[in-house]
Design an enzyme around this catalytic site. Structure first.
Site, PDB file in Angstrom:
ATOM      1  N   LYS A   1      -0.702-124.204 -26.612  1.00  0.00           N
ATOM      2  CA  LYS A   1      -1.984-124.158 -27.499  1.00  0.00           C
ATOM      3  C   LYS A   1      -3.183-124.381 -26.945  1.00  0.00           C
ATOM      4  O   LYS A   1      -3.210-125.437 -25.945  1.00  0.00           O
ATOM      5  CB  LYS A   1      -1.879-125.320 -28.459  1.00  0.00           C
ATOM      6  CG  LYS A   1      -2.978-125.368 -29.565  1.00  0.00           C
ATOM      7  CD  LYS A   1      -2.488-124.287 -30.519  1.00  0.00           C
ATOM      8  CE  LYS A   1      -3.460-124.628 -32.079  1.00  0.00           C
ATOM      9  NZ  LYS A   1      -3.181-125.841 -32.675  1.00  0.00           N
ATOM     10  N   HIS A   2      -4.020-123.485 -26.860  1.00  0.00           N
ATOM     11  CA  HIS A   2      -5.321-123.402 -26.006  1.00  0.00           C
ATOM     12  C   HIS A   2      -5.032-123.597 -24.424  1.00  0.00           C
ATOM     13  O   HIS A   2      -5.660-124.586 -23.997  1.00  0.00           O
ATOM     14  CB  HIS A   2      -6.227-124.713 -26.595  1.00  0.00           C
ATOM     15  CG  HIS A   2      -6.754-124.286 -27.994  1.00  0.00           C
ATOM     16  ND1 HIS A   2      -7.317-123.137 -28.390  1.00  0.00           N
ATOM     17  CD2 HIS A   2      -6.694-124.911 -29.237  1.00  0.00           C
ATOM     18  CE1 HIS A   2      -7.830-123.273 -29.532  1.00  0.00           C
ATOM     19  NE2 HIS A   2      -7.300-124.436 -30.219  1.00  0.00           N
TER      20      HIS A   2
ATOM     21  N   ARG B   1       0.210 -78.482   3.100  1.00  0.00           N
ATOM     22  CA  ARG B   1      -0.759 -79.284   3.330  1.00  0.00           C
ATOM     23  C   ARG B   1      -2.035 -78.823   3.250  1.00  0.00           C
ATOM     24  O   ARG B   1      -2.956 -79.262   2.846  1.00  0.00           O
ATOM     25  CB  ARG B   1      -0.755 -80.054   4.550  1.00  0.00           C
ATOM     26  CG  ARG B   1       0.389 -80.872   4.599  1.00  0.00           C
ATOM     27  CD  ARG B   1       0.384 -81.690   5.780  1.00  0.00           C
ATOM     28  NE  ARG B   1       1.023 -83.064   5.938  1.00  0.00           N
ATOM     29  CZ  ARG B   1       1.079 -84.189   6.755  1.00  0.00           C
ATOM     30  NH1 ARG B   1       0.068 -84.059   7.616  1.00  0.00           N
ATOM     31  NH2 ARG B   1       1.652 -85.019   6.393  1.00  0.00           N
TER      32      ARG B   1
ATOM     33  N   HIS C   1      -6.806-125.013 -12.717  1.00  0.00           N
ATOM     34  CA  HIS C   1      -8.006-125.378 -13.285  1.00  0.00           C
ATOM     35  C   HIS C   1      -8.350-123.805 -14.074  1.00  0.00           C
ATOM     36  O   HIS C   1      -7.718-123.017 -13.907  1.00  0.00           O
ATOM     37  CB  HIS C   1      -9.347-125.271 -12.194  1.00  0.00           C
ATOM     38  CG  HIS C   1      -9.274-126.607 -11.519  1.00  0.00           C
ATOM     39  ND1 HIS C   1      -9.909-126.948 -10.312  1.00  0.00           N
ATOM     40  CD2 HIS C   1      -8.490-127.788 -11.611  1.00  0.00           C
ATOM     41  CE1 HIS C   1      -9.773-128.352  -9.958  1.00  0.00           C
ATOM     42  NE2 HIS C   1      -8.969-128.800 -10.736  1.00  0.00           N
TER      43      HIS C   1
ATOM     44  N   ASN D   1      -7.200-132.488 -14.980  1.00  0.00           N
ATOM     45  CA  ASN D   1      -5.958-133.180 -14.562  1.00  0.00           C
ATOM     46  C   ASN D   1      -4.742-133.547 -15.520  1.00  0.00           C
ATOM     47  O   ASN D   1      -4.830-133.551 -16.704  1.00  0.00           O
ATOM     48  CB  ASN D   1      -6.416-134.793 -14.461  1.00  0.00           C
ATOM     49  CG  ASN D   1      -7.331-134.877 -13.125  1.00  0.00           C
ATOM     50  OD1 ASN D   1      -7.157-134.499 -11.979  1.00  0.00           O
ATOM     51  ND2 ASN D   1      -8.676-135.883 -13.287  1.00  0.00           N
TER      52      ASN D   1
ATOM     53  N   THR E   1       3.391 -75.071 -10.018  1.00  0.00           N
ATOM     54  CA  THR E   1       2.747 -74.657 -11.100  1.00  0.00           C
ATOM     55  C   THR E   1       2.396 -73.261 -11.462  1.00  0.00           C
ATOM     56  O   THR E   1       2.865 -72.815 -12.613  1.00  0.00           O
ATOM     57  CB  THR E   1       1.220 -75.098 -10.858  1.00  0.00           C
ATOM     58  OG1 THR E   1       1.423 -76.632 -10.613  1.00  0.00           O
ATOM     59  CG2 THR E   1       0.468 -75.073 -12.309  1.00  0.00           C
TER      60      THR E   1
ATOM     61  N   ASP F   1      -2.150 -87.081  -1.985  1.00  0.00           N
ATOM     62  CA  ASP F   1      -2.666 -85.980  -1.968  1.00  0.00           C
ATOM     63  C   ASP F   1      -4.287 -85.736  -1.368  1.00  0.00           C
ATOM     64  O   ASP F   1      -4.974 -86.662  -1.552  1.00  0.00           O
ATOM     65  CB  ASP F   1      -2.940 -85.642  -3.638  1.00  0.00           C
ATOM     66  CG  ASP F   1      -2.901 -84.208  -4.233  1.00  0.00           C
ATOM     67  OD1 ASP F   1      -3.451 -83.409  -3.391  1.00  0.00           O
ATOM     68  OD2 ASP F   1      -2.521 -84.070  -5.341  1.00  0.00           O
TER      69      ASP F   1
ATOM     70  N   GLY G   1      -0.040-123.292 -35.403  1.00  0.00           N
ATOM     71  CA  GLY G   1      -0.964-121.950 -34.771  1.00  0.00           C
ATOM     72  C   GLY G   1      -0.693-121.970 -33.381  1.00  0.00           C
ATOM     73  O   GLY G   1      -1.565-121.422 -32.685  1.00  0.00           O
TER      74      GLY G   1
ATOM     75  N   GLU H   1       1.364-118.394 -34.270  1.00  0.00           N
ATOM     76  CA  GLU H   1       0.803-117.214 -34.094  1.00  0.00           C
ATOM     77  C   GLU H   1       1.254-116.065 -33.201  1.00  0.00           C
ATOM     78  O   GLU H   1       1.343-115.053 -33.673  1.00  0.00           O
ATOM     79  CB  GLU H   1      -0.684-117.547 -32.803  1.00  0.00           C
ATOM     80  CG  GLU H   1      -1.852-118.397 -33.831  1.00  0.00           C
ATOM     81  CD  GLU H   1      -2.716-117.437 -34.472  1.00  0.00           C
ATOM     82  OE1 GLU H   1      -2.376-116.284 -34.449  1.00  0.00           O
ATOM     83  OE2 GLU H   1      -3.655-117.911 -35.177  1.00  0.00           O
TER      84      GLU H   1
ATOM     85  N   LYS I   1      -3.982 -75.299   1.313  1.00  0.00           N
ATOM     86  CA  LYS I   1      -3.817 -74.428   0.421  1.00  0.00           C
ATOM     87  C   LYS I   1      -5.019 -74.029  -0.409  1.00  0.00           C
ATOM     88  O   LYS I   1      -5.585 -72.935  -0.448  1.00  0.00           O
ATOM     89  CB  LYS I   1      -2.862 -74.375  -0.283  1.00  0.00           C
ATOM     90  CG  LYS I   1      -2.461 -75.628  -1.245  1.00  0.00           C
ATOM     91  CD  LYS I   1      -1.136 -75.851  -1.995  1.00  0.00           C
ATOM     92  CE  LYS I   1      -0.726 -77.064  -2.489  1.00  0.00           C
ATOM     93  NZ  LYS I   1       0.416 -77.306  -3.162  1.00  0.00           N
ATOM     94  N   THR I   2      -5.330 -75.323  -0.832  1.00  0.00           N
ATOM     95  CA  THR I   2      -6.988 -75.070  -1.734  1.00  0.00           C
ATOM     96  C   THR I   2      -8.205 -75.747  -0.891  1.00  0.00           C
ATOM     97  O   THR I   2      -9.107 -75.668  -1.401  1.00  0.00           O
ATOM     98  CB  THR I   2      -6.774 -75.899  -3.008  1.00  0.00           C
ATOM     99  OG1 THR I   2      -6.298 -77.534  -2.626  1.00  0.00           O
ATOM    100  CG2 THR I   2      -5.457 -75.540  -3.779  1.00  0.00           C
TER     101      THR I   2
ATOM    102  N   ARG J   1      -7.715-138.832 -14.272  1.00  0.00           N
ATOM    103  CA  ARG J   1      -6.273-138.994 -14.509  1.00  0.00           C
ATOM    104  C   ARG J   1      -5.863-139.976 -15.483  1.00  0.00           C
ATOM    105  O   ARG J   1      -4.844-139.944 -15.953  1.00  0.00           O
ATOM    106  CB  ARG J   1      -5.920-139.186 -12.943  1.00  0.00           C
ATOM    107  CG  ARG J   1      -4.320-138.543 -13.001  1.00  0.00           C
ATOM    108  CD  ARG J   1      -4.087-138.171 -11.535  1.00  0.00           C
ATOM    109  NE  ARG J   1      -4.628-137.046 -11.034  1.00  0.00           N
ATOM    110  CZ  ARG J   1      -4.251-135.994 -11.241  1.00  0.00           C
ATOM    111  NH1 ARG J   1      -3.248-135.430 -11.966  1.00  0.00           N
ATOM    112  NH2 ARG J   1      -5.045-134.688 -10.768  1.00  0.00           N
TER     113      ARG J   1
END
Length: 524
Positions: free
Chosen positions: A278-279, A67, A524, A418, A40, A128, A308, A331, A69-70, A438
């Protein structure tokens, strides 16, 4: 706390240097002293800016290959000291700690390193330490320090600095973003260690960090608020789909489109296939020689529900298919691509959304999450299709029946339980979804098939001579009998009921061929 904060000293240390020089020039123009490290500092000096190395500021050299420095009191003391606390200021004066009013940080590219398949040691080196530490120090002390972690903020911050400094409201916003950034970073690291490095499926703490892609107009209903989040830094699947045209996607559109993409991905290596959703349920799926023909067959299964709907394709959208799809209000169209002629046709319907998203590998691993009161239910993805197929009836299925059984079974995996799916000649003939019984699903699917036949002017519904799939076993013979009465000649189901013998006997009595998969697909 300081209401307006002038920036007299800023520490800049970034991996991604996008926009860095221009922002640093703005800081310098407003009188800020620039501290920096490594690459930087080199980039800033290369642009003609005066920079003080952090090692000169602390009086301590970088060590251990950078590793350390700051991680020094002159850095963290300068960030954490409360400017209105006499004790803090006395300590700073005693130890020669100068205040730092801003840090500009983005972190080592950990996720990018993982994504490119780097060796383990490279992944570890891209964790980091100093960066997150400075971010947390600066963000904690946002009353007196500005913490900048997003290059997208540089321009607005430079404009605000021209007015004399940064407001407390801005610094609060930056602090919130900073802690979101470190939380996401730590979650990415924890995820890699748990899932990739240690091979855990359900770690003691599930590390999650999702990024907002967009806020939505509303949720399932207009009185609910909603947003779309991506589970990775580079959004994938529906979260990363390209909206080529059309109005913004709604919450329900996105949910249905995700189901459509999951279903159509099952046919990623097969002939042209179209699914209409659909849905959250498929109302028609078909495979044919062309996409246009597949669309017509899929629509014919339930032309009323197709209105749709969400249309999913396993091939690039072409002009012929675009033309037939746009004959009916739709859609969303989702496909792995679209040619220019197709785009031009869809463009005549300005509200029709065209989504481009690559098909997913249906066998991909992963976790599926569902919210419950106070927590999450987490499971592995349903990435299997069929176990070992075992014919359990006296009559063996024909080759065509086997093909239709496989097709119906694939679709049933993506129908809400089902689930009952009739299929014939590579197309769904009737779909019964989400019923408490079912038997009801079997009857509804047959009823829809009769309605479709009447609408099309066919002599008989396509359930005659079809194969029927049940996502879970038949608990009683009644559902199977209903399917036989609808004209099905072959059945595919998981098996495993206490009454399997009764169900098999009912199939034999009616001359049906039936196979067990040994695998169920509750959805589900």
């Amino acid at each position: 706390m300081t209401t307006t904060l002038p920036i007299r000293r800023a520490l800049l240390s970034v991996s991604d240097k996008t926009g860095l020089v221009a922002f640093a020039q703005a800081l310098a123009a407003h009188g800020a002293e620039l501290l920096s490290t490594g690459g930087t500092a080199k980039a800033l000096r290369g642009a003609g800016l005066t920079v003080i190395d952090v090692s000169d500021h602390t009086g301590f050299p970088e060590m251990m290959d950078g590793r350390v420095k700051t991680l020094h009191p002159k850095v963290h003391g300068g960030l954490l000291a409360l400017r209105d606390d006499a004790g803090h200021q006395a300590s700073a004066a005693e130890h020669g700690i100068a205040p730092i009013d801003m840090v500009v940080i983005n972190l080592y590219p950990f996720e990018a390193t993982v994504a490119k398949g780097a060796p383990r040691q490279d992944v570890i080196e891209n964790i980091d330490i100093g960066g997150p530490s400075m971010v947390r120090s600066a963000a904690k002390n946002h009353g007196f320090v500005a913490c900048v972690t997003d290059a997208a903020d540089y321009g607005a911050l430079a404009d605000e600095l021209a007015g004399g400094g940064l407001s407390l409201a801005t610094r609060k916003r930056l602090a919130a973003k900073a802690f979101q950034a470190t939380a996401a970073y730590d979650a990415a690291i924890a995820s890699w260690f748990a899932f990739a490095d240690q091979g855990e499926m359900f770690p003691a703490v599930l590390p999650l960090a999702v990024r907002r892609v967009q806020e939505l107009r509303y949720g399932e209903n207009p009185h609910q608020m909603a947003a779309l989040y991506a589970a990775s830094a580079v959004p994938m699947g529906i979260a990363g789909a390209e909206l080529v045209q059309g109005k913004a996607l709604s919450y329900n559109n996105i949910g249905d489109a995700d189901g459509a993409l999951s279903l159509i991905s099952e046919f990623h290596d097969q002939a042209p296939t179209v699914a209409i959703i659909k849905h959250a349920n498929p109302c028609g799926v078909a495979t044919a020689d062309t996409l246009a023909a597949a669309y017509r067959e899929a629509k014919a299964c339930d032309p009323v529900s197709a209105f749709g709907g969400i249309i999913a394709l396993n091939r690039v959208l072409d002009a012929e298919t675009a033309a037939v799809i746009t004959e009916l209000f739709t859609e969303v169209i989702i496909a792995p691509g679209a040619d220019e002629a197709a785009k031009a046709i869809v463009a005549k319907k300005p509200n029709l959304r065209l989504l481009i998203a690559p098909l997913a590998n249906p066998a991909r691993p992963g976790l599926v999450l569902k919210t419950v009161s106070g927590g999450l239910l987490v499971q592995s993805r349903d990435n299997l299709l069929m176990g070992e197929l075992t014919v359990v009836t006296k009559r063996q299925p024909t080759a065509q029946e086997l093909a239709d059984m496989a097709f119906a079974w694939t679709v049933a995996k993506h129908v809400k339980s089902n689930a009952i799916v009739y299929a014939k000649d590579g197309a769904t003939a009737g779909i019964g979804a989400g019923q408490m019984s079912r038997l009801d699903s079997a009857r509804i699917a047959a009823w829809k098939a009769r309605d479709a036949a009447e609408a099309a002017g066919w002599a008989e519904p396509k359930t005659l001579g079809s194969a029927v799939a049940s996502d879970a076993f038949f608990p009683f013979a009644d559902g199977l009998i209903a399917a036989a009465e609808a004209g099905a000649t072959a059945v595919i189901q998981p098996g495993g009921s206490m009454r399997d013998a009764e169900v098999i006997a009912a199939a034999d009595e009616r001359g049906l061929a039936m196979a067990f998969t040994g695998l169920r697909h509750f959805n589900h």
